[in-house]
Motif scaffolding. Structure first.
Motif, PDB file in Angstrom:
ATOM      1  N   ARG A 104       0.807  -1.206   0.000  1.00 48.33           N
ATOM      2  CA  ARG A 104       0.000   0.000   0.000  1.00 48.33           C
ATOM      3  C   ARG A 104       0.847   1.266   0.000  1.00 48.33           C
ATOM      4  O   ARG A 104       0.660   2.144  -0.835  1.00 48.33           O
ATOM      5  N   TRP A 105       1.789   1.355   0.901  1.00 42.70           N
ATOM      6  CA  TRP A 105       2.546   2.611   0.957  1.00 42.70           C
ATOM      7  C   TRP A 105       3.385   2.848  -0.310  1.00 42.70           C
ATOM      8  O   TRP A 105       3.552   3.967  -0.747  1.00 42.70           O
ATOM      9  N   SER A 106       3.887   1.776  -0.908  1.00 43.91           N
ATOM     10  CA  SER A 106       4.667   2.012  -2.127  1.00 43.91           C
ATOM     11  C   SER A 106       3.756   2.449  -3.270  1.00 43.91           C
ATOM     12  O   SER A 106       4.047   3.400  -3.982  1.00 43.91           O
ATOM     13  N   ILE A 123       4.489  12.811   2.967  1.00 39.76           N
ATOM     14  CA  ILE A 123       4.760  11.853   4.033  1.00 39.76           C
ATOM     15  C   ILE A 123       3.467  11.604   4.790  1.00 39.76           C
ATOM     16  O   ILE A 123       2.739  12.544   5.118  1.00 39.76           O
ATOM     17  N   ALA A 124       3.197  10.327   5.028  1.00 40.82           N
ATOM     18  CA  ALA A 124       1.988   9.960   5.768  1.00 40.82           C
ATOM     19  C   ALA A 124       2.381   9.704   7.208  1.00 40.82           C
ATOM     20  O   ALA A 124       2.978   8.679   7.504  1.00 40.82           O
ATOM     21  N   VAL A 125       2.057  10.641   8.087  1.00 38.67           N
ATOM     22  CA  VAL A 125       2.442  10.474   9.488  1.00 38.67           C
ATOM     23  C   VAL A 125       1.209  10.546  10.366  1.00 38.67           C
ATOM     24  O   VAL A 125       0.375  11.448  10.204  1.00 38.67           O
ATOM     25  N   GLY A 126       1.099   9.584  11.284  1.00 33.38           N
ATOM     26  CA  GLY A 126      -0.010   9.602  12.234  1.00 33.38           C
ATOM     27  C   GLY A 126      -1.364   9.600  11.548  1.00 33.38           C
ATOM     28  O   GLY A 126      -2.328  10.154  12.052  1.00 33.38           O
ATOM     29  N   GLY A 127      -1.439   8.998  10.386  1.00 29.46           N
ATOM     30  CA  GLY A 127      -2.720   8.870   9.693  1.00 29.46           C
ATOM     31  C   GLY A 127      -3.099  10.099   8.876  1.00 29.46           C
ATOM     32  O   GLY A 127      -4.105  10.092   8.182  1.00 29.46           O
ATOM     33  N   THR A 128      -2.302  11.157   8.952  1.00 30.07           N
ATOM     34  CA  THR A 128      -2.645  12.358   8.177  1.00 30.07           C
ATOM     35  C   THR A 128      -1.822  12.401   6.899  1.00 30.07           C
ATOM     36  O   THR A 128      -0.758  11.804   6.804  1.00 30.07           O
ATOM     37  N   THR A 179       1.365   2.804  14.600  1.00 25.38           N
ATOM     38  CA  THR A 179       2.826   2.869  14.534  1.00 25.38           C
ATOM     39  C   THR A 179       3.215   2.764  13.072  1.00 25.38           C
ATOM     40  O   THR A 179       2.344   2.751  12.200  1.00 25.38           O
ATOM     41  N   GLU A 180       4.505   2.675  12.827  1.00 22.71           N
ATOM     42  CA  GLU A 180       4.904   2.583  11.420  1.00 22.71           C
ATOM     43  C   GLU A 180       4.696   1.158  10.922  1.00 22.71           C
ATOM     44  O   GLU A 180       4.996   0.189  11.624  1.00 22.71           O
ATOM     45  N   ASN A 181       4.227   1.054   9.705  1.00 24.22           N
ATOM     46  CA  ASN A 181       3.816  -0.238   9.162  1.00 24.22           C
ATOM     47  C   ASN A 181       4.851  -1.350   9.308  1.00 24.22           C
ATOM     48  O   ASN A 181       4.506  -2.487   9.650  1.00 24.22           O
ATOM     49  N   LEU A 217       8.818   3.868  17.681  1.00 26.76           N
ATOM     50  CA  LEU A 217       9.019   3.094  16.456  1.00 26.76           C
ATOM     51  C   LEU A 217       8.394   3.790  15.257  1.00 26.76           C
ATOM     52  O   LEU A 217       8.896   3.673  14.132  1.00 26.76           O
ATOM     53  N   ALA A 218       7.313   4.526  15.484  1.00 20.91           N
ATOM     54  CA  ALA A 218       6.763   5.320  14.388  1.00 20.91           C
ATOM     55  C   ALA A 218       7.802   6.360  13.973  1.00 20.91           C
ATOM     56  O   ALA A 218       8.032   6.595  12.785  1.00 20.91           O
ATOM     57  N   GLY A 219       8.440   6.954  14.947  1.00 20.75           N
ATOM     58  CA  GLY A 219       9.427   8.004  14.645  1.00 20.75           C
ATOM     59  C   GLY A 219      10.563   7.488  13.791  1.00 20.75           C
ATOM     60  O   GLY A 219      10.816   7.985  12.694  1.00 20.75           O
TER      61      GLY A 219
HETATM   62  O1  LIG Z   1       3.309   7.847  12.013  1.00 23.88           O
HETATM   63  C1  LIG Z   1       3.057   6.478  12.206  1.00 23.88           C
HETATM   64  C2  LIG Z   1       2.123   5.940  11.155  1.00 23.88           C
HETATM   65  O2  LIG Z   1       0.908   6.628  11.214  1.00 23.88           O
HETATM   66  C3  LIG Z   1      -0.078   6.159  10.352  1.00 23.88           C
HETATM   67  O3  LIG Z   1      -0.379   4.851  10.605  1.00 23.88           O
HETATM   68  C4  LIG Z   1       0.365   6.253   8.933  1.00 23.88           C
HETATM   69  O4  LIG Z   1       0.472   7.600   8.613  1.00 23.88           O
HETATM   70  C5  LIG Z   1       1.682   5.553   8.772  1.00 23.88           C
HETATM   71  O5  LIG Z   1       2.225   5.780   7.499  1.00 23.88           O
HETATM   72  C6  LIG Z   1       2.667   6.045   9.784  1.00 23.88           C
HETATM   73  O6  LIG Z   1       3.843   5.295   9.668  1.00 23.88           O
END
Ligand SMILES: OC[C@H]1O[C@H](O)[C@@H](O)[C@@H](O)[C@@H]1O
Ligand SMILES: OC[C@H]1O[C@H](O)[C@@H](O)[C@@H](O)[C@@H]1O
Ligand SMILES: OC[C@H]1O[C@H](O)[C@@H](O)[C@@H](O)[C@@H]1O
Lengths: 282, 251, 251, 282, 251, 282
Positions: E26-28, E66-71, F78-80, F119-121
């Motif tokens: 998915r992310w790729s 960049i997808a961070v924290g679901g945003t 967290t990060e995938n 780990l997300a970081g």
């Molecule tokens: O930031 C941690 C995590 O948050 C969400 O699940 C998405 O944005 C992921 O891509 C990211 O790795």
């Protein structure tokens, strides 16, 4: 950092000199400090002109003013740009003296004397051996191609350097007073900055050498029936071997034999003529 | 431009750069004299390419010229401005011009020594004003008094050299054998080694010598531009600084 | 050159390089046998370009050949001088020559083992002279006694191979199908991987492996010359040394 | 440094051997030490020839001379050039013994034995894996282009190396006596020198690999209507992938599988023939 | 391909990449949406070169996404797949397509916010099953329940945009003055600066900034390929690691 | 290393979970953890699905199972790929709990909470700012040339990365239990690895900038009689100055002015249109 800031603020209250006094002093220095250049005092009179307006303002009393002007007429010599720090520090000390703090004229004079050498040393090497070389290197290359940007870039770059460095050193000299240069000269990042500048310098000098020393042999002979052009042989080992050789010779004469420029110049003329007439170079 | 006017202008510029310019311009116009002189003369003679070529060639001999403690190895205002102008007005090749300029530069040290000695007079006058507390006159001494001797020392010989010199050089060149011209050209290719050698000995640091070789061979093999090499060098230098600071910190 | 004379000369050179040369030349002429052999045979056969090509191609297979403790992976005097000569006199391609040389080099270990074993006799004779305090005879043993067996072991088979071999190889080549020739060429392109691989494992140092990649890709992408890369490498190496010494000092 | 110098001077007074004795010894070593090469003693007889004139001069007495010659006939093996240091040190010790200092033959013999291994180690790796490789690399490239400078440079470079290294090590061995090699092997700059040489070696080996391993696939196919040449596809990712792959395979076999050269040679033949007949390579 | 079928396929792919794909893909496929989308649409439209060009151009604007924290800064499934498809079916230039894609990507955040909010319903249902210990139904909720809302949110608008959009865009483009087209092209050349700038600020590390300059000027002056630069960078990085580890050890 | 190994062996004896249970758990995570993505719980339900089979096996008792499933339904994010380590550690702890060791549910829940942020970081920055960038950089270059290998390489590379990282982290999480991530995050080689990745990233980003930001001025004028094309002038100083300038502007807006992407996008549109209509760009 914070310490220095509080120092400035603490003193700011009673300061006599305005920002425009300082600016004018800096401008006079950077414009006219070498105007009356001479072997006896070098930048002495220039220094005096630069600080003269400050002296007029700080010492309305004629006697005091005359004494101060005379003191600043003495021999003075340092690097044009970095040396502005000494002027800045002198102005600060004269101001403190005028404000009645316990600063004696002796302190001021000996500070000037003590700092002019070291700042000339660091300044000369940065300004003339490093900044100038890099700017000239890039500019000559453009000029050789007939591009007017060569001299334009050089002048612009050098001017920005001169104004920026003198402005910064003058004002930090003023702010930090006596301690300024001592701090600068002792700091370890001045050391690593100089090292870094040397690296750029070295690589540019190497590049200049390969691009600008021009020696080609026209020697040729027949070897095993076929014609052999010596220059091609040399190039197949490694290009620019002859220029490298000439440079090595010059450096050997300069460093190991401690020969003068004039001697080397003559040597190069002799070599050039001899090898041309021997049909080796051409 | 009329020959007399031209001679006057060149003589003026030579004096101005030698002693009168604002200091922040002076060292750049002076130590880079030939380069800037080539540019200026290129405009004056209406052939910028020729001017730049002559200027750049002469400049290479003075790459290592350093003004320390008031002393100088050559009078660069004369070599740079007068030398370029004479070369161009005689129509010489850049290499032959180099010989002319180097000779003039050495002679020019006479002019320089003259004013550097005689200007003491002005300073002593200024001493008197200082003792009277007369700041204004001290300033006038520095501003104008200082220029009397230099003007005589640079403007007059400069004008004469320019007025009579180009003719003389032209006639001289006409009788020189071709082989000598070739030899001058060859020597002109060698002389930059002096400027560059001087530089290298000033900056000399065994630890960084490999960078000089890298620069040399990047040009020798790949013919890269100096600007690119300077940028590369700057990047390496900054990396070095950060590493050095880190080492310091970790002590 | 007459075929007999040629065979004599090649056989002589093979012996000379294998055991008789001054030691300071021996390892260069021996470990670099094919390269030097290609040069020498090029002169002898009057086609230097061909000689250099064959020699350089064979040399690549032996880049990693190392003589340690008296042992050797192949007889390089035979592979290098006899192999090149045979290849050239049969007029083979460099790749086919590689196969010939590699085969000869392996066979040649017989010659080598023979003299390395039999020379003990000479040493024991020298022991006797030493026990008598006769230094001169000890020297003669080393100088001349030592060469009896080697001369027989290298000169005679060398001469025979050269005299009959080229004919034989030529006839052999004539009947080999084209596809096999192609395959020999392909294999010839692969074999340098052995020489280079051996080298890399000798010098192996994980910390410096990235330099091998840098060298590889500088050639792969920019096709830079080896000399330039060696110079660059030397500059980096010197910078590394200075840095390492500084680290040592600061400890 | 100074310590060593004074040592030399102190002893010089009574030295028996002249400079020419030493030169001749060095020359005999560097010319004939492997002349009577054999599995039983390797360089034993060569060593004896080299030192024989020294022995004759130091021990005029026939008994003593015979004993000394016999002792130096024993098994000896080290690296040709660096190993000259042991000869130098042996000469120094024999001289001291002859001068009546308290050096026993045991000390001499055990020094020879102790040093020949370590010097073979350091010498072999520098001479054969590093110096030889760099010289060969540069020279092969020239030779492939048909340039005779290839072999000429190689021979000249290697010869200068051999003569210079053996000369320097022989004489420093003589000057420093027993301590010489120990010092050499322990010094930290030997370590960083070896590292530095490895760096050059590595980069040259990498360059050699890309330039000299030759593998091209002739495979092609049609993909989506248009012809696809596999080699072009590979090159568009990164040139020289196949040579890199072959090299990786060889290294894997050598290092991880500990296969012999012969095995790998056969493997390469099999691969070459198989893939040619499969019309994959060509 | 029939226009309706095409619209259905594109709408399907958009939904699938946006929410349904296995996570390891998915992310790729999502963050590299335009690049992959260009490829996919190139195949669907039968003009791979065109597809790759459009996709690569759009991708550059999202290098820093960049997808961070679901945003997320933009809905990349819509920008990448729907945007590329619309551009290609309207036959726009890659630069004009960039504008279309960027606009769609921003609008698409509506779809995304809708399902990211409404999917809570599915989760609450799953909570009930969990409380009953019914692991199977929990899994079914995640697998299938989760896709109801997304399918509506992506598939339907996707289909409509694709079915009516290309016509609309084509007519729009027909009336736009040439200068505006040029300006769109110019802007298209500027926008990668945003993607690259974002990236640089994420990775920002003063100590390593010179490497960015090295990379920049290696391309600017020598036009080296990115792969080569990445390989060089990797070699330097590994050397750095070994050096750093050594420093650590020696502490 | 050895310590860890013995730990594993020591516990292996009584392990309830088989390798296939673990593989299935990892597969469910890496395939479906974001399937029911939503703002309320993010990957909460995905985590629960992944661990559900393990829970079924460990806690046959319905009450216990229900409680466990509910606990793992909570908010989780967290990060995938790197985050799979937390799942691995959670599985290990649940297993220990089932085996009667003194592991409370509190410990498990707080571990999950404590590790998901760090780990997300680390994961986000490696996956999205570094690995993605390098792969995209290389692939875009190929794609721009019309080479289908561009997207193919990108997809293949990213997929291998995702599967390999998640597999490794999941299993090391399982083996090392609670301590896993703490160790990972503290280790100094993680630090130097991140540094190394930054270096590659930086150099690739720089290269991308020069290759892909496209700005050319069409300004021209006459200067001293001859036509001067501004772009040529700029190029003679240094190529790609305008792209560098635009990038510098964007970075200034992002870092110093803290502007949003949207703001910058609009700015670029305005600049693009304005300078085109002013006939400066084109
Ligand atoms: O930031 C941690 C995590 O948050 C969400 O699940 C998405 O944005 C992921 O891509 C990211 O790795
Ligand atoms: O050496 C200090 C100083 O001395 C003189 O004033 C001049 O030569 C300057 O160029 C130099 O900087
Ligand atoms: O290994 C030491 C030494 O052993 C033998 O004498 C030979 O193989 C030499 O080349 C080698 O240097």
């Amino acid at each position: 950092m914070t310490e220095e800031k509080t120092m400035v603020t603490a003193e700011n209250g009673n300061r006599i000199l305005k920002r425009r006094d300082l600016i004018r002093t800096w401008l006079r220095w950077i414009c006219w400090a070498q105007r009356c250049y001479n072997y006896e005092r070098l930048m002495g009179l220039g220094f005096c002109q630069a600080i003269s307006a400050v002296i007029e303002k700080l010492f309305p009393d004629k006697e005091e003013r005359a004494a101060a002007l005379s003191r600043h007429m003495r021999f003075f010599n340092t690097e044009n740009n970095w040396g502005a720090m000494i002027l800045g520090a002198t102005v600060a000390l004269e101001e403190e003296r005028a404000m009645g703090h316990s600063v004696t004229t002796d302190v001021i004079d000996s500070m000037k004397n003590a700092l002019m050498g070291p700042l000339a040393g660091i300044g000369d090497s940065i300004t003339q051996s490093i900044v100038k070389v890099i700017l000239l290197g890039v500019s000559i290359e453009l000029a050789v191609q007939g591009n007017v940007l060569g001299p334009v870039l050089y002048l612009a770059g050098f001017t920005v350097y001169a104004l920026a460095v003198s402005y910064i050193t003058f004002f930090s000299g003023y702010r930090m007073g006596r301690g300024a240069a001592t701090k600068l000269l002792a700091s370890s990042s001045t050391k690593s900055l100089t090292d870094a500048l040397k690296i750029v310098s070295m690589i540019v000098i190497g590049a200049l050498a390969a691009g600008n020393i021009k020696v080609n042999t026209i020697a040729a002979g027949t070897f095993g029936g076929s014609e052999v052009v010596l220059q091609n042989v040399l190039d197949s080992i490694c290009p620019k071997l002859l220029p490298l050789g000439v440079l090595a010779l010059v450096i050997y004469l300069l460093k190991n034999k401690r020969k003068s420029s004039v001697f080397i110049l003559i040597t190069l003329f002799v070599i050039g003529f001899a090898l041309t007439f021997l049909n080796f170079l051409g | 431009m009329n020959h007399v006017v031209l001679a006057l202008v060149i003589a003026f510029i030579t004096w101005y750069v030698a002693t009168a310019m604002p200091m922040f311009l002076r060292w750049s116009c002076y130590l880079g004299g030939p380069l800037v002189g080539g540019f200026v003369c290129g405009i004056l003679f209406g052939d910028i390419t020729y001017g730049l070529e002559v200027g750049a060639t002469i400049q290479l001999a003075y790459l290592g010229a350093i003004a320390v403690g008031g002393t100088l190895p050559s009078e660069l205002a004369i070599a740079g401005y007068l030398g370029t102008a004479l070369t161009m007005s005689a129509g010489l090749s850049a290499e032959a011009g180099l010989t002319v300029a180097v000779a003039l530069g050495s002679l020019g040290l006479l002019c320089r020594n003259a004013y550097m000695t005689l200007n003491s007079i002005v300073v002593h006058k200024a001493d008197q004003y200082a003792a009277e507390g007369n700041a204004r006159m001290v300033r006038l001494m520095n501003q104008y008094g200082s220029q009397v001797v230099p003007f005589l020392c640079y403007f007059i010989p400069g004008f004469l050299a320019m007025y009579f010199g180009s003719q003389a050089i032209e006639s001289l060149m006409a009788v020189i054998p071709a082989k000598v011209i070739t030899a001058l050209g060859v020597t002109g290719g060698l002389i930059p080694a002096l400027g560059i050698g001087l530089l290298l000995t000033y900056v000399w640091d065994k630890r960084f010598l490999p960078y000089a070789f890298i620069g040399f061979f990047l040009v020798a093999y790949l013919n890269l531009s100096i600007m690119f090499i300077a940028i590369l060098g700057a990047c390496i230098a900054v990396l070095y600084m950060f590493a050095a600071d880190r080492r310091e910190d970790s002590k």
